[in-house]
Design a protein around this motif. Structure first.
Motif, PDB file in Angstrom:
ATOM      1  N   ASP A 105      60.573  86.394   9.256  1.00 51.92           N
ATOM      2  CA  ASP A 105      59.770  86.800  10.412  1.00 51.92           C
ATOM      3  C   ASP A 105      58.711  85.754  10.711  1.00 51.92           C
ATOM      4  OD1 ASP A 105      59.769  90.138  11.220  1.00 51.92           O
ATOM      5  OD2 ASP A 105      61.025  89.410   9.598  1.00 51.92           O
ATOM      6  N   TYR A 106      58.072  85.247   9.652  1.00 45.93           N
ATOM      7  CA  TYR A 106      57.033  84.235   9.864  1.00 45.93           C
ATOM      8  C   TYR A 106      57.629  82.940  10.427  1.00 45.93           C
ATOM      9  CZ  TYR A 106      53.610  80.615   9.124  1.00 45.93           C
ATOM     10  OH  TYR A 106      52.769  79.556   9.334  1.00 45.93           O
ATOM     11  N   LEU A 107      58.715  82.475   9.827  1.00 47.84           N
ATOM     12  CA  LEU A 107      59.283  81.198  10.257  1.00 47.84           C
ATOM     13  C   LEU A 107      59.741  81.236  11.713  1.00 47.84           C
ATOM     14  CD1 LEU A 107      61.363  80.211   7.084  1.00 47.84           C
ATOM     15  CD2 LEU A 107      59.139  79.306   7.804  1.00 47.84           C
ATOM     16  N   LEU A 108      60.172  82.417  12.187  1.00 46.47           N
ATOM     17  CA  LEU A 108      60.682  82.539  13.561  1.00 46.47           C
ATOM     18  C   LEU A 108      59.714  83.312  14.458  1.00 46.47           C
ATOM     19  CD1 LEU A 108      64.426  83.280  12.693  1.00 46.47           C
ATOM     20  CD2 LEU A 108      63.359  81.076  13.211  1.00 46.47           C
ATOM     21  N   ARG A 109      58.445  83.309  14.112  1.00 47.34           N
ATOM     22  CA  ARG A 109      57.442  84.138  14.796  1.00 47.34           C
ATOM     23  C   ARG A 109      57.285  83.798  16.271  1.00 47.34           C
ATOM     24  NH1 ARG A 109      55.818  80.058  12.153  1.00 47.34           N
ATOM     25  NH2 ARG A 109      54.122  78.707  12.801  1.00 47.34           N
ATOM     26  N   HIS A 110      57.545  82.542  16.650  1.00 48.50           N
ATOM     27  CA  HIS A 110      57.354  82.125  18.045  1.00 48.50           C
ATOM     28  C   HIS A 110      58.647  82.172  18.858  1.00 48.50           C
ATOM     29  CE1 HIS A 110      53.195  80.992  17.659  1.00 48.50           C
ATOM     30  NE2 HIS A 110      53.435  80.115  16.709  1.00 48.50           N
ATOM     31  N   ASN A 111      59.728  82.679  18.268  1.00 47.43           N
ATOM     32  CA  ASN A 111      61.023  82.590  18.938  1.00 47.43           C
ATOM     33  C   ASN A 111      61.109  83.494  20.165  1.00 47.43           C
ATOM     34  OD1 ASN A 111      63.915  81.573  18.830  1.00 47.43           O
ATOM     35  ND2 ASN A 111      64.262  83.774  18.774  1.00 47.43           N
ATOM     36  N   ARG A 112      60.666  84.758  20.073  1.00 48.90           N
ATOM     37  CA  ARG A 112      60.856  85.708  21.185  1.00 48.90           C
ATOM     38  C   ARG A 112      60.165  85.255  22.473  1.00 48.90           C
ATOM     39  NH1 ARG A 112      58.667  90.922  20.469  1.00 48.90           N
ATOM     40  NH2 ARG A 112      57.441  90.086  18.763  1.00 48.90           N
ATOM     41  N   PRO A 113      58.882  84.896  22.419  1.00 50.49           N
ATOM     42  CA  PRO A 113      58.246  84.445  23.668  1.00 50.49           C
ATOM     43  C   PRO A 113      58.336  82.940  23.889  1.00 50.49           C
ATOM     44  CG  PRO A 113      56.571  84.772  22.000  1.00 50.49           C
ATOM     45  CD  PRO A 113      57.880  85.119  21.352  1.00 50.49           C
ATOM     46  N   ILE A 114      59.152  82.242  23.074  1.00 53.26           N
ATOM     47  CA  ILE A 114      59.225  80.767  23.111  1.00 53.26           C
ATOM     48  C   ILE A 114      57.791  80.220  23.154  1.00 53.26           C
ATOM     49  CG2 ILE A 114      60.368  78.754  24.110  1.00 53.26           C
ATOM     50  CD1 ILE A 114      62.254  80.592  25.571  1.00 53.26           C
ATOM     51  N   PHE A 115      57.071  80.497  22.085  1.00 51.47           N
ATOM     52  CA  PHE A 115      55.642  80.268  21.976  1.00 51.47           C
ATOM     53  C   PHE A 115      54.939  81.163  23.012  1.00 51.47           C
ATOM     54  CE2 PHE A 115      57.639  76.618  20.058  1.00 51.47           C
ATOM     55  CZ  PHE A 115      56.951  76.516  18.866  1.00 51.47           C
ATOM     56  N   TRP A 116      54.614  80.660  24.203  1.00 53.06           N
ATOM     57  CA  TRP A 116      54.054  81.513  25.254  1.00 53.06           C
ATOM     58  C   TRP A 116      54.645  81.180  26.618  1.00 53.06           C
ATOM     59  CZ3 TRP A 116      50.909  79.517  21.367  1.00 53.06           C
ATOM     60  CH2 TRP A 116      50.508  78.188  21.527  1.00 53.06           C
ATOM     61  N   VAL A 117      55.782  80.503  26.607  1.00 52.79           N
ATOM     62  CA  VAL A 117      56.435  80.119  27.857  1.00 52.79           C
ATOM     63  C   VAL A 117      56.929  81.336  28.625  1.00 52.79           C
ATOM     64  CG1 VAL A 117      58.421  78.888  28.826  1.00 52.79           C
ATOM     65  CG2 VAL A 117      57.073  77.838  27.010  1.00 52.79           C
ATOM     66  N   ASP A 145      50.446  68.045  15.691  1.00 57.51           N
ATOM     67  CA  ASP A 145      51.202  68.295  16.919  1.00 57.51           C
ATOM     68  C   ASP A 145      50.275  69.002  17.891  1.00 57.51           C
ATOM     69  OD1 ASP A 145      53.275  68.799  18.799  1.00 57.51           O
ATOM     70  OD2 ASP A 145      53.546  70.791  17.955  1.00 57.51           O
ATOM     71  N   LEU A 146      50.222  68.507  19.109  1.00 55.84           N
ATOM     72  CA  LEU A 146      49.540  69.208  20.191  1.00 55.84           C
ATOM     73  C   LEU A 146      50.626  69.748  21.110  1.00 55.84           C
ATOM     74  CD1 LEU A 146      46.755  69.870  21.547  1.00 55.84           C
ATOM     75  CD2 LEU A 146      47.187  67.897  23.021  1.00 55.84           C
ATOM     76  N   GLY A 147      50.769  71.068  21.147  1.00 53.58           N
ATOM     77  CA  GLY A 147      51.788  71.691  21.984  1.00 53.58           C
ATOM     78  C   GLY A 147      51.196  72.211  23.272  1.00 53.58           C
ATOM     79  N   VAL A 148      51.723  71.723  24.406  1.00 56.07           N
ATOM     80  CA  VAL A 148      51.269  72.143  25.736  1.00 56.07           C
ATOM     81  C   VAL A 148      52.486  72.718  26.461  1.00 56.07           C
ATOM     82  CG1 VAL A 148      50.026  71.486  27.833  1.00 56.07           C
ATOM     83  CG2 VAL A 148      49.669  70.181  25.719  1.00 56.07           C
ATOM     84  N   PRO A 162      47.073  78.971  25.907  1.00 57.83           N
ATOM     85  CA  PRO A 162      46.654  78.366  24.655  1.00 57.83           C
ATOM     86  C   PRO A 162      47.262  76.976  24.447  1.00 57.83           C
ATOM     87  CG  PRO A 162      47.601  80.572  24.303  1.00 57.83           C
ATOM     88  CD  PRO A 162      47.932  80.161  25.690  1.00 57.83           C
ATOM     89  N   LEU A 163      46.679  76.266  23.475  1.00 57.66           N
ATOM     90  CA  LEU A 163      47.235  75.025  22.969  1.00 57.66           C
ATOM     91  C   LEU A 163      47.618  75.253  21.509  1.00 57.66           C
ATOM     92  CD1 LEU A 163      44.618  72.479  24.380  1.00 57.66           C
ATOM     93  CD2 LEU A 163      46.907  72.917  25.288  1.00 57.66           C
ATOM     94  N   LEU A 164      48.699  74.634  21.095  1.00 61.87           N
ATOM     95  CA  LEU A 164      49.191  74.784  19.729  1.00 61.87           C
ATOM     96  C   LEU A 164      48.795  73.567  18.911  1.00 61.87           C
ATOM     97  CD1 LEU A 164      51.197  76.611  17.976  1.00 61.87           C
ATOM     98  CD2 LEU A 164      52.888  74.853  18.507  1.00 61.87           C
ATOM     99  N   VAL A 165      48.364  73.780  17.673  1.00 65.50           N
ATOM    100  CA  VAL A 165      48.011  72.669  16.790  1.00 65.50           C
ATOM    101  C   VAL A 165      48.609  72.916  15.408  1.00 65.50           C
ATOM    102  CG1 VAL A 165      46.156  71.402  15.657  1.00 65.50           C
ATOM    103  CG2 VAL A 165      45.871  72.135  18.018  1.00 65.50           C
ATOM    104  N   TYR A 166      49.481  71.994  14.982  1.00 63.52           N
ATOM    105  CA  TYR A 166      50.010  71.985  13.612  1.00 63.52           C
ATOM    106  C   TYR A 166      49.559  70.683  12.955  1.00 63.52           C
ATOM    107  CZ  TYR A 166      53.699  75.462  14.835  1.00 63.52           C
ATOM    108  OH  TYR A 166      54.406  76.565  15.236  1.00 63.52           O
ATOM    109  N   PRO A 167      48.842  70.707  11.837  1.00 65.26           N
ATOM    110  CA  PRO A 167      48.562  69.458  11.115  1.00 65.26           C
ATOM    111  C   PRO A 167      49.846  68.896  10.513  1.00 65.26           C
ATOM    112  CG  PRO A 167      47.079  71.217  10.425  1.00 65.26           C
ATOM    113  CD  PRO A 167      48.170  71.860  11.213  1.00 65.26           C
ATOM    114  N   CYS A 168      49.943  67.563  10.453  1.00 65.13           N
ATOM    115  CA  CYS A 168      51.171  66.926   9.958  1.00 65.13           C
ATOM    116  C   CYS A 168      50.840  65.596   9.298  1.00 65.13           C
ATOM    117  CB  CYS A 168      52.152  66.708  11.100  1.00 65.13           C
ATOM    118  SG  CYS A 168      53.656  65.860  10.595  1.00 65.13           S
ATOM    119  N   LYS A 169      51.375  65.399   8.112  1.00 65.51           N
ATOM    120  CA  LYS A 169      51.197  64.155   7.378  1.00 65.51           C
ATOM    121  C   LYS A 169      52.107  63.079   7.981  1.00 65.51           C
ATOM    122  CE  LYS A 169      51.388  64.561   2.913  1.00 65.51           C
ATOM    123  NZ  LYS A 169      51.962  64.751   1.550  1.00 65.51           N
TER     124      LYS A 169
END
Length: 535
Positions: free
Chosen positions: A319-331, A439-442, A402-409
């Motif tokens: 559920d966590y890994l696919l948490r953004h699948n239903r609304p395609i984030f917020w699209v 990652d900056l997701g717009v 919203p804007l999405l932010v994931y830290p990434c090495k």
């Protein structure tokens, strides 16, 4: 051909009645379409054969070798025969101008629990691999949130997840690539064998160096739940500093960092930061099956903590890994404004999300040109030390939250190490060979479009890309790019790539990377048209 006045009225009607069109046609059709794809996949699994992989690869090699026998004037550049509409890329590569080779490779080949790897064919999806690994107590080190993303597509493109502050980009978790080259030969590329230069350039190559027929990925041991803490933070500097501190952007080991980190920025001054760790069941903590069809969309659930304050939940791992699948984030909110209303979720939530494949399948060139100017869907990799500047420029250019932010090495692998330029030394975490990026997701419809104000999508994205180049960032190439070839070569390091193209027979056999990822429509002409309208 429709008269222009009828075409304009039709487009206006579709724009004004978009929610009706999506609900009445796109959702049911997407559901049936997805069902057919699942049935096809089930039939394919039932008909599986242990020797199928080898025979399929030999067939791919034979097709490439036959292509090599054609007279030079008849040799169109090679590409896969997978239809554009099945790809999650926003572009429509002109496959009809190329020599297409089928790549019917959909199987999970081997789980190696001692080496902690899984070997798969390229068309295995995130949905497939999570269903396979999680019951066995494993997960990919980097799992993208969309079930339809293919592991091969991610290998030749890239991706990141909320675990990427530890694991890095998706390609850092790939231990080997099995590739059919332009002469039909089959090679296995790893970091330390004779094909190590090919191994370095296959990430971000987007199929411009060969045909991927298998790959081996790192897996991690998991627990059944993610213990997720939601922390609302007010003040831009506060939430930016918090993201940097939690991800380890300022200090390396021996500090202990969360397994998962994600930030959702709701305004320039408010964000909710989520930190998660693997967990067993704890009866003292509520469990949230957040991906079920009747549940609030995840980002809306996250937004509620701006008022509720800090909260902790257990979320089952899948559920966590696919948490953004239903609304395609917020699209989806821009398609169905009432999609998160309780009545809609309970009655029709099981129809979500509209399948990207179906939406692309029904996209004509006219619709593509129209939607191109009305929405933004971008993931951009930028130094997290510049997070405040990222938010400022994105909010001005797109007026979209919203804007999405994931830290990434981002690891510095040294000179000539692939298409990603080395991170600037000033961003390196002290005492390490990596810098913390994000990652900056717009995603969605820009504010000016919603308000029916003048909006030049090309000008906005070119300004964003200019900023990205200036700070040493990278655009994800599954989305539309707005750069000239010279600007593209300034953002990416193609020095080793060009050598590898010649060395491994890709020159004259596969399209160049820039030609593979640039939009099929003339973005510069569209930008000029908008500039004229504004003057």
């Amino acid at each position: 051909m429709l008269p222009s006045f009828i075409k304009d009225r039709l487009i206006r009607w579709l724009e004004d009645n978009r929610e009706f069109v999506v609900c009445a046609f796109c959702l049911p059709a997407s559901f049936l379409f997805a069902l057919l794809l699942r049935l096809r996949a089930a039939v394919r699994r039932l008909a599986s054969d242990p020797n199928r992989h080898q025979s399929a690869v030999r067939e791919i090699q034979a097709r490439v070798q036959e292509w090599n026998k054609l007279p030079p004037k008849d040799r169109r550049l090679l590409c896969t025969s997978r239809p554009n509409w099945l790809s999650l890329s926003t572009t429509f590569f002109q496959k009809h101008l190329h020599h297409q080779v089928p790549i019917p490779l959909y199987d999970i080949l081997e789980l190696d629990e001692q080496a902690m790897t899984v070997r798969v064919e390229p068309m295995v999806t995130i949905g497939d691999i999570t269903e396979y690994l999680i019951p066995k107590g494993y997960s990919l080190a980097v799992t993208i949130e969309l079930v339809d993303a293919t592991l091969g597509g991610l290998a030749f493109g890239t991706g990141m997840s909320t675990h990427s502050h530890k694991a890095g980009l998706y390609h850092e978790t790939i231990t080997s690539y099995e590739v059919v080259l332009g002469d039909g030969s089959l090679v296995t590329a790893t970091a330390d064998n004779e094909y190590s230069d090919l191994y370095k350039t296959l990430p971000w190559c987007h199929g411009s160096l060969g045909f991927l027929v298998a790959l081996t990925l790192k897996i991690v041991k998991i627990k059944p739940y993610i213990k997720l803490k939601y922390t609302p933070v007010k003040g831009q500097k506060n939430y930016c500093d918090t993201m940097r501190d939690l991800s380890g952007a300022n200090v390396a080991k021996p500090a202990v960092f969360p397994d998962y980190i994600e930030g959702t920025i709701f305004t320039k001054h408010e964000a909710v930061i989520m930190t998660g760790d693997y967990s067993d069941y704890d009866p003292k903590i509520p469990v949230n099956y957040c991906s079920r069809w009747y549940k609030p969309w995840f980002y809306k659930h996250v937004e509620s903590f701006l008022l509720k304050g800090e909260t902790v939940e257990l979320i089952p791992l899948r559920d966590y890994l696919l948490r953004h699948n239903r609304p395609i984030f917020w699209v989806v909110e821009d398609m169905i404004s009432f999609g998160n209303d309780p009545w809609f979720r309970i009655l029709f939530g099981w129809l979500l999300p509209p399948k990207p494949a179906f939406l692309k399948f029904t996209t004509t060139p006219g619709v593509r040109a129209y939607t191109f100017t009305k929405q933004v869907f971008q993931d951009i990799v930028l130094p997290i030390q510049e997070l405040e500047k990222q938010i400022e420029i994105a909010s001005v250019l797109f007026e979209k939250f919203p804007l999405l932010v994931y830290p990434c090495k981002i690891i510095d692998h040294g000179p000539s190490s692939g298409q990603l330029k080395r991170p600037n030394a000033k961003y390196l975490v002290p005492g390490t060979n990596y810098a913390m990026y994000n990652d900056l997701g717009v995603y969605g419809v820009p504010g000016k479009v919603k308000e029916k104000k003048p909006y030049n999508p090309v000008d906005a994205m070119r300004k964003m890309e200019k900023f990205t180049r200036e700070v040493g960032g990278y655009s994800f190439l599954y989305a539309d790019i707005f750069m000239t070839k010279e600007e593209f070569e300034d953002m990416f390091d193609l020095s080793l790539y060009e050598v590898v193209r010649k060395k491994y027979k890709a020159e004259g056999a596969f399209p160049h990377l820039y030609d593979k990822v640039k939009p099929e429509i003339d973005v510069f002409e569209i930008g000029e048209e908008f500039a004229i309208k504004e003057t």
